[in-house]
Design an enzyme around this catalytic site. Structure first.
Site, PDB file in Angstrom:
ATOM      1  N   HIS A   1      38.868  58.597  60.110  1.00  0.00           N
ATOM      2  CA  HIS A   1      40.195  59.108  60.463  1.00  0.00           C
ATOM      3  C   HIS A   1      41.252  58.014  60.338  1.00  0.00           C
ATOM      4  CE1 HIS A   1      43.514  59.926  63.288  1.00  0.00           C
ATOM      5  NE2 HIS A   1      43.403  61.144  62.799  1.00  0.00           N
TER       6      HIS A   1
ATOM      7  N   CYS B   1      42.171  31.160  27.462  1.00  0.00           N
ATOM      8  CA  CYS B   1      42.247  31.520  28.869  1.00  0.00           C
ATOM      9  C   CYS B   1      42.594  30.269  29.654  1.00  0.00           C
ATOM     10  CB  CYS B   1      40.934  32.139  29.357  1.00  0.00           C
ATOM     11  SG  CYS B   1      39.452  31.180  29.008  1.00  0.00           S
TER      12      CYS B   1
END
Length: 797
Positions: free
Chosen positions: A419, A750
């Site tokens: 919830h 990279c």
């Protein structure tokens, strides 16, 4: 009133009947009819209609009472609690209209006959006529009652459903969303119980609930009845599957299996209590609630349901422990992520953060700061200060009036479908659930930073950190001929970047997955008997619980971790670098010290390719290869390219490729491409020889710079000399691009330099680089630098 309109069988209604039976029951009816063709079992049942509710209200004169009570609330004459209690009391003392009760009991008798049970046990669920709409979710606003058996108990449960239309949270919710209280009616669904009290149950979404990534199914599972998950009472198991591969019978695309604590379960009760919580056994806590085949079956059902409805779905399922069959018991449209603008993505940067206090499951991707208010009960609402961080054990719908006033939420219990998680998403609040000990380690008045921006694990830090937020639209990002890819390492954070229009993943660091998710040295798993340290042995035993062979723990965790990264950009390429720890880093893994030498300079020592054919690590490398094979062949991610780091010579390349082939990873088989990091000067000098052995190069600018200039990149004293734009380094980069392209070998880079230095990005474009791979937070700036550089080249031609 026509009695035929008071009760309707679920398989006789559908989405068109929301005004008659509410969103929940209309959806159930739709599924009962539509899912027959897919052989998806949905329990039988019937529903009372909005006409029955209105007749109940009319014959008991409740409309006047409701109007007066709500008027007193609006005028400040009575409190919310007093108003709700007054209206609910009137409902509970009201009498059933004869024709309504008659129709309910007649349908109940017929349902029992169909089930071949005298007085069948049923689930009694509320379904408001304005709920589960794409623009408004009433999730958890009304009550459900399980294991209801017998006529008297059924009518009592139905009356409680009617009364729950006026719980404090339901009144608050309708006021907040502008619904007229008297125009909303309630239908009651009476459905055959699935005996998940002796089985398992849960919730699944056809979209990632935190990022909106729409190519996955997320399944939560716990032992016993499903209310335990919704109420946030347990930390459930979690499974993530990849939708595009579910139709491939030979693939098993499970991207994640996370074992939850599941310390309690909800089962059938006795006497006045229809259900009760009991502890789960130690064995049950350490066992998954679903087998892999059941996970895949549920995922396929979820996709079929989503395809029928045409929108992402929130689905409840149950497994009957008496017959071992799976059932779908509910489905409704997902109402949070599916409404977000998929062209926008937000990045957060956190600076000056304090010490980590607790961690748990991350809900959302935002960051919040504030002062803790620790509450045990929603009745303490008067103690809550607006804009604070709510900390509690778990929440239920009674907490909503407090939750909507909070800046963030932290709970001890619960998972992604609890919830607290559901309501936090709807309110747009960051939340961390399932921390287990937040109420013990946090206290009222404490300043904290709550971070959900670092992946699927959320963190609470001491103090108020500095936070910067940047929202970007994909439409504002220019297109480029040079590919701009992402450097990704953390599988838990990978889904955050699915909206980024990258050309793939140029660098996925295997060692991050090993260090942060596996945590154990590979050789300590392969040769566990050689680990003598008792603490290390205990940690390894705990982490590998449930794996008869410890090496299987490594292979599965590594494959699944990398799969999350590969899924994020599929079918675009993902370049996975094989492990590139240095010896000192390997030694820090659990059980690692006995297997690693002590080196004076690990940066240029026993690392990368040299380890893979060494007797001291060849078994570990074999496990890495098995994980890649599982990733590509079993999970199905053949977009994965393997990359070898720190390969010093062509002879060493031959040895590594030979070892890989012996482990079922032969270059070219099943389309396998093998790249090489270009980070040692010999890679440039002998580029022609290396290019004949590999399918592509990825320049590691950090290592290439330190080895070209002779500067230790970690030495602060020499930091001013470390410069990727030094002419010698740029010559190296230009040279390898030219030589590689002569043999049609791709070259990427990279490194951080293109992010920090626009001039360096322009240099790479001028040199003809095929791709640049950067961190996600640098992607937009680098993409713009590259676009400008390409435009400048075109202008000068």
């Amino acid at each position: 009133m026509n009695e035929d309109r008071l009760v309707i069988w679920l398989d006789e209604c559908g989405r068109k009947d929301i005004d008659l039976v509410g969103g929940k029951n209309a959806s159930l009816g739709e599924m009962l009819d539509a899912m027959k063709a897919n052989d998806i079992p949905v329990p039988q049942g019937f529903a009372t209609t909005s006409h029955a509710y209105r007749l109940f209200v009319q014959e008991n004169g409740l409309e006047k009472i409701i109007t007066e009570a709500l008027s007193d609330l609006a005028d400040g004459v009575s409190s919310l609690q007093e108003t709700g209690a007054r209206i609910r009391s009137e409902f509970m003392h009201a009498r059933w209209p004869h024709q309504v009760a008659k129709r309910i009991l007649s349908a109940y008798a017929r349902l029992s006959e169909r089930l071949l049970i005298d007085g069948a046990d049923v689930a009694v669920r509320s379904s408001a006529t304005a709920e589960d709409l794409p623009e408004a979710s009433f999730a958890g606003q009304q009550e459900s009652f399980l294991n209801i058996r017998g006529e008297e108990a059924l009518l009592a449960a139905c009356k409680r459903c009617y009364a729950s239309l006026f719980t404090d949270r339901a009144i608050t919710y309708r006021n907040l969303h502008g619904f007229d209280h008297l125009k909303v009616a309630l239908s009651i669904g009476i459905q055959a119980m699935v005996r998940s009290d002796v089985g398992s149950s849960g919730v699944m979404f056809t979209i990632d609930t935190e990022t909106g990534f729409d190519k996955v199914v997320v399944i939560n599972a716990a032992w016993g009845l499903g209310e335990s998950i919704v109420q946030g009472k347990v930390e459930p198991d979690e499974f993530v599957t990849f939708k595009p591969f579910l139709d491939h019978k030979r693939r098993k695309p499970i991207l994640e299996k996370r074992l939850g604590a599941k310390q309690i379960k909800l089962i059938y009760g006795s006497g006045d209590e229809a259900t009760q919580y009991v502890p789960t056994s130690v064995e049950a806590q350490s066992t998954y609630c679903l087998s892999d085949s059941e996970v895949l079956t549920l995922s396929r059902w979820a996709c079929a349901i989503e395809q029928h409805y045409g929108v992402p779905m929130d689905i409840e399922w149950a497994k009957d422990g008496t017959n071992e069959r799976l059932y779908i018991v509910q489905a409704r449209p997902e109402t949070v992520q599916s409404r977000n603008d998929s062209s926008l993505f937000t990045t957060y940067e956190i600076a000056s953060k304090g010490q980590q206090i607790v961690s748990g499951v991350s809900v959302g991707d935002a960051v919040a700061t504030g002062r803790v208010v620790l509450l045990e009960s929603p009745e303490q609402i008067s103690e809550f200060v607006d804009g604070s961080i709510l900390v509690t054990g778990d929440t239920d719908p009674d907490w909503v009036p407090i939750m909507k006033r909070a800046a963030g939420i932290v709970t001890d219990h619960g998972g992604r479908t609890s919830h607290a998680a559901i309501v936090s998403r709807e309110l747009g609040l960051p939340a961390i659930v399932g921390t287990r000990d937040a109420t013990r380690r946090l206290h009222t008045g404490q300043d904290v930073t709550l971070s959900c921006a670092e992946g699927d694990v959320g963190f609470v830090y001491e103090g108020v950190a500095q936070i910067s937020r940047n929202t970007i639209s994909a439409e504002d990002i220019p297109e480029t001929e040079t590919q701009v890819m992402l450097n990704l390492a953390n599988p838990g954070a990978a889904f955050r970047w699915w909206k980024v229009p990258a050309d793939g993943v140029g660098l996925a660091r295997m060692e991050f997955v090993i260090g942060n998710h596996i945590k154990i040295h590979p050789m300590a798993l392969a040769r566990f008997d050689e680990v003598k340290d008792e603490q290390a042995r205990s940690e390894i035993e705990s982490l590998t619980a449930g794996y008869p062979r410890k090496r299987d723990f490594f292979i599965e965790k590594l494959a699944v971790g990398l799969a999350r990264i590969a899924a994020t950009v599929h079918p675009k390429p993902v370049i996975v670098r094989m492990s590139d720890f240095k010896t000192n880093e390997y030694a820090n893994l659990i059980g690692g010290r006995v297997f690693e030498p002590v080196e004076e300079n690990p940066m240029i020592g026993f690392r990368g390719a040299s380890r893979y054919y060494s007797e001291s690590y060849e078994t570990g490398f074999a496990m890495e290869c098995e994980a890649i094979a599982k990733l590509r062949d079993e999970l199905g991610f053949d977009n994965v390219i393997v990359m070898i780091p720190f390969c010093r010579s062509p002879a060493e390349a031959d040895r590594v490729l030979e070892v890989m082939a012996s482990k079922g990873m032969k270059r070219g088989d099943n389309g396998l491409q093998v790249f090489m990091m270009c980070e040692v000067p010999s890679n440039v000098i002998l580029a022609d020889a290396f290019a004949r052995r590999f399918d592509g190069f990825s320049i590691g600018s950090n290592d290439l710079t330190q080895l070209t200039l002779g500067v230790d990149r970690d030495n602060e004293i020499l930091s001013d000399l470390f410069d990727e734009e030094n002419d010698a380094v740029k010559w190296m980069i230009s040279k390898v691009i030219v030589d590689a392209h002569k043999l049609d070998t791709r070259v990427g880079l990279c490194g951080q330099a293109p992010s920090d230095k626009p001039g360096f990005a322009e240099f790479l474009v001028r040199s003809g680089i095929d791709s640049i791979s950067v961190t996600p937070d640098s992607f937009v700036s680098v993409k713009k630098h590259v676009a400008c550089a390409e435009q400048h080249l075109r202008d000068t031609k």
